[in-house]
Design a protein around this motif. Structure first.
Motif, PDB file in Angstrom:
ATOM      1  N   GLU A 275      11.724  43.448 -31.485  1.00  0.00           N
ATOM      2  CA  GLU A 275      10.775  43.267 -32.576  1.00  0.00           C
ATOM      3  C   GLU A 275      10.975  44.305 -33.687  1.00  0.00           C
ATOM      4  OE1 GLU A 275       8.876  41.227 -29.103  1.00  0.00           O
ATOM      5  OE2 GLU A 275       9.803  43.193 -29.376  1.00  0.00           O
ATOM      6  N   ASN A 276      10.766  43.860 -34.917  1.00  0.00           N
ATOM      7  CA  ASN A 276      10.822  44.712 -36.118  1.00  0.00           C
ATOM      8  C   ASN A 276      12.225  45.206 -36.436  1.00  0.00           C
ATOM      9  OD1 ASN A 276       8.013  44.456 -36.432  1.00  0.00           O
ATOM     10  ND2 ASN A 276       7.649  46.197 -35.066  1.00  0.00           N
TER      11      ASN A 276
ATOM     12  N   GLN B  42       6.507  45.851 -42.249  1.00  0.00           N
ATOM     13  CA  GLN B  42       7.668  46.573 -41.733  1.00  0.00           C
ATOM     14  C   GLN B  42       8.635  46.939 -42.856  1.00  0.00           C
ATOM     15  OE1 GLN B  42       7.717  47.620 -38.702  1.00  0.00           O
ATOM     16  NE2 GLN B  42       9.721  48.618 -38.792  1.00  0.00           N
TER      17      GLN B  42
END
Length: 201
Positions: A79-80, A13
């Motif tokens: 998320e991320n 990421q």
């Protein structure tokens, strides 16, 4: 999820911000930790000094403030995404925000001391400087979008925009938090949802 897998997700990421070569990553990785928050646990509370930046591998959190004993939700992260009380983190002074897990959440974290050491390291200094700047830019953009929506949009328009951008994620947010985020009551949110989803007669 084990540490190796979580760090791999984090590194992948990071490529959206800055690419660390293997030598840089080996150094950076030494400063990373894996952390978990149980549902309703806090990552940071108001009046505490934020010592860490977290990256959400799995789970979700909300950022909120307290005013006259009432919680006012300002943002959700999934998320991320990175989380921190960033002003408190950078200045190492007590902050204003609470960050609380909406569900069990797994984080990759690094602390302020580690950041300073990475910035002082000739091998990692350039990439970490860029990394910090891009996180700050991301948070500024989120803040401006939030202000813009409250100034120019109705609650119904804000809700419609949220649905268009990340409807599946919103299903994980309790309705009373979502209503609070929109600046309306849960009853008003129910009315908006009814108008939007009921077929026209």
């Amino acid at each position: 999820m084990d540490k190796v897998t979580a760090f791999t997700v984090f590194r992948k990421q990071l490529k959206n911000l800055v690419v660390f070569n293997d030598e840089e990553w080996t150094i950076f990785e030494q400063y990373l930790q894996l952390s978990t928050l149980k549902k309703k646990d806090h990552f940071i509370k108001a009046d505490e000094v934020c010592k860490q930046v977290g990256f959400i591998v799995s789970g979700s959190v909300r950022l909120y403030h307290l005013k006259d004993g009432e919680e006012i939700t300002g943002y959700f992260c999934f998320e991320n995404e990175f989380i921190s009380s960033y002003k408190s983190f950078i200045q190492q002074q007590p902050g204003y925000a609470y960050i609380q897990a909406l569900e069990d959440t797994l984080l990759v974290i690094f602390d302020y001391k580690s950041l300073q050491q990475l910035l002082a390291n000739q091998i990692t200094a350039y990439k970490m400087e860029r990394f910090g700047r891009l996180i700050a830019e991301y948070l500024i953009c989120c803040y401006e979008d939030r202000v813009h929506s409250f100034v120019t949009q109705t609650p119904e328009e804000r809700y419609a925009e949220l649905l268009n951008s990340n409807a599946p994620l919103l299903q994980r947010v309790p309705q009373h938090y979502l209503a609070n985020f929109l600046g309306i009551t849960p009853v008003s949110l129910s009315r908006i949802r009814k108008r939007m989803f009921e077929p026209a007669r």
